[in-house]
Design an enzyme around this catalytic site. Sequence first.
Site, PDB file in Angstrom:
ATOM      1  N   GLY B 510      28.422  24.326  28.165  1.00  0.00           N
ATOM      2  CA  GLY B 510      27.514  23.195  28.312  1.00  0.00           C
ATOM      3  C   GLY B 510      27.507  22.255  27.122  1.00  0.00           C
ATOM      4  N   SER B 551      30.227  27.008  15.632  1.00  0.00           N
ATOM      5  CA  SER B 551      30.499  25.566  15.614  1.00  0.00           C
ATOM      6  C   SER B 551      31.965  25.284  15.292  1.00  0.00           C
ATOM      7  CB  SER B 551      29.575  24.865  14.610  1.00  0.00           C
ATOM      8  OG  SER B 551      28.233  25.050  14.975  1.00  0.00           O
ATOM      9  N   GLU B 749      24.883  23.980  15.482  1.00  0.00           N
ATOM     10  CA  GLU B 749      23.855  24.873  14.941  1.00  0.00           C
ATOM     11  C   GLU B 749      22.937  24.217  13.929  1.00  0.00           C
ATOM     12  OE1 GLU B 749      25.815  29.092  14.802  1.00  0.00           O
ATOM     13  OE2 GLU B 749      27.315  27.623  14.232  1.00  0.00           O
TER      14      GLU B 749
END
Lengths: 166, 793
Positions: B510, B551, B749
């Site tokens: 997502g 990330s 994050e």
Amino acid sequence: MTDAFRNRIDLELTVNGEAVELTVPAGRHLIDLLRLDLGLTGSHAGCEHGVCGACTVLVDGAPVRGCLTLAPQLGGADVWTIEGLTDRGLVADLQAAFVARNALQCGYCTPGMLVAAKALIDAGGTPSRAEIREHMSGNYCRCTGYEAIVDAVETVARDRAEGAMS
Amino acid sequence: MNIKFDDPNRPNSYIGRTVPRPNAGRLVAGKGRYVDDITLPRMVHVAFLRCPHAHAKIGEIDTEEARAQKGVLGIFTARDLAQVCTPWEGKLAHLEGMKTPPQSALAIDRATWAGEPVVAVVARTRAEAEAAAALVIVDFEPLPAVTDMRSALDKDTPVLHPQFDDNLCFRKENATATPQKAFDGAHTVVESEFKIGRHTGVTLEPRVIIADWNGGEGELTAHVSNQAPHMLQVLLAKHMGIPESRVRVICGDVGGSFGVKVHVYPDEVATAAIAKIMGRPVKFCADRLESFTSDIHARDHEATGRIAVDESGKILGFDVDDWTGIGPYSIYPRTSAVEGLQVTNLIGGPYDFEHYRVRSTTVFQNKGICAQYRAVGHPVAVAITEGLVDMAAAEMGIDPIEFRRRNVIRDDAYPVTTAAGLKLEGLSHEKSLDALVEAMDYDVLRAEQADLRKRGIHRGIGIASFIELTNPSPFMYGIGGARISAQDGCTVRMDPDGSVVVLTGVTEQGQGTEAIMAQIVAEAVGIRPDMVRVVTGDTRVTPFGGGTWASRGAGIGGEAALKAGRALRDQILGIAASMLQAKAEGLDIRDGQIVDAASGEDRLPLEELGRVVYFRGDTLPKDLSRELMQTRHYITSDYPYAFTNGVQASYVEVDTETGFVKLLKHWCVEDCGRIINPQLVDEQIRGGIVQGIGGALFEEIVYDDEGQIQNGSMADYLVPMSGEMPDMVIRHVETPTQESELGAKGAGEAGTAGAPAAVMNAINDAIRPLGGQVTRMPFTPERVLRALGTLKD
């Protein structure tokens, strides 16, 4: 008396405008009827105790929790899920706004969100952001932080109100 | 060295633009395909009997009555599964002194937390499996439970694992040569305790797996809601004794992950083992109670911290003692030592100072397993650091923005190695503070706050600077011996009509992986993004990669995509040069047309080149290379991590009578390097902020002294809902990493890293004049009232 006679219910209802006849266990929940019996997997089970809203569908025009609604209650009911709403174009503007504003990430909450938003938008008027936030507070989203969802609903409400005036 | 992406008028300028996500249209139509949406022929369902005690000896297991139930097809215990599956240990070789015992798919002889799977029951339906599982009788003999982290190492605390001398999993101290020097004779020393609650991810889609064993081919296929398909592939292969090429892991649509779905879970491995034994597809889908008791937990840190400051408001040093309890096992394969370890690295991260000592102690206990969850360690380290910074600023009467301006590492100082030993390539704390002050209209907001205070309205402004670790190299997992890949790969293939298929090793949950891959490849090749089809999450077809965590998707997977796309472009131009009898350097690809680079004049449509290569290759020179399919892999090597930075601010109003905190607004200035898709980055930040706010105000797994979860439902474990959340202003500074051509760092994050500290500081800014201070998250109304002295008992 056989178990089947005691524990199973014959049911006739309308789902997404189509007549449905089936026999279900007496304890069947609407979300399982949709997903398991009818293959309508667009509605999702999230918490299975009525908190998260991922299973929200329309029953006789009102948004309800699919995980709390017992299927045997639904004889003669008119049920709409994301699949039918999409096919009939009934949430097309909301869907377009959600995509444009990226008001979804993983997408798991989105069908329920759209059904909840439809109820607010169909009520007419231009709800404030606070009213939108309050109305959508029964639908949990872990990904977006909600702001994009509020933006998308606000945009559609405004567009519909302007369309109604012009 | 970066490519220049700054000119918006360059050809094919898709990097840096908001481009819609290709998968969003499908998801809003309810046409996502999550694992629980999949039904395979002959599929059966497994439910688990889980240990109801925090710690218990497993005696006799009586399955007779359960086995007789209608629909039940098999019942399995640990010993049954041990025939097809070996145990594992979540250890990293370089974490000196770390220990953890072997863990099995089902508990053997002893269960160590309430929720550990003990017996697996397979039936035609989940309901039948659950009903039968309730009839399995296990003779559990309860054992003393270790629950309190601070006393876990005391002599009179029972030792949880008999093979060890104590309950210590891992301890790490990171210190400069003379850490005490900062505090000797410092002008101001401030000390405080901090507590971060035990959280869990609450992915809306629970963990779910369908495992299917094909005996004829000796192949295991797993449809699983997971972030790291190749990792799971090699680990299932290893523990089930199957060649890696015969394990296929498919991660289609994933309904939220946040680190919850990057680990190896015993119930999922058990499902795969059962599929192999039964020779048919088996589905396991966690229900919400199972999610609370068996998904990973995270945080649960208690710390005491000190900051020393000189008379000019310059930070001299930090000294922090951090504790965390991680349940009975270290998670596999990443270990549960990393959150504490990151705290020892990240304290004081934004600041220039000399003296440092941070010790983190990770202990075993009889609770759910804690592990990596969005922004591992960062919310803890940022809360301690920024809490101390604000307390020191308040003590010295210095404005918190001004205090930070005096202490952040200067933007022109990089590269820098921090007191904690972190290598930082290039950050922008000063520019970020400037942008924040402007976005907030800080002085006006302060004036408003002061004005309202006179009328008895208590508002607070909280600031939190932070650094965030992204784009990890093999520095943590690879060198520790874990089969977790830090590199990633991308294959691009041009089809005859000039459209392009991209296969990437990073995955989509997502965030918008598919969108940014399409943008990057479109720009690299010279076509429109809608001509690109991205395939993720299938180990049989995608290049071997690490998946999406820490990330890393944009920075590492994105760079591989850029390189692969450019390689395809070069190949296309080589063929075009031959067809057009031109020089490749004089040609370019724009909007799917091969053009003259200088004039922009159309020379050849890509579909004509595709037609010739694929169907009339006889017309091309015999030795001309014609591989319209290119693969490139990328790994970072100059720095262990590409750090990002940013600063957040929270504006709150505290109701001093009820203790309720109202979030009025939130700001974040963030520097993730090159921005590929501004909208997607902003929404990652917003979602991350709200996840961080959850920890600050609502979220805490509560255990009693016996190790029983007290709030294992979504009605009791509170998560942020739309009604309480603020609007968020997001701004960016762009300091691209010079290590890659793309220059992207991670953005997933940062929001979660900084938000809890910003909210904490805002509440304290509001209640400090009333003599209150909160440092134990979540800041419930009760805790706020206690801080104000309203509640005393």
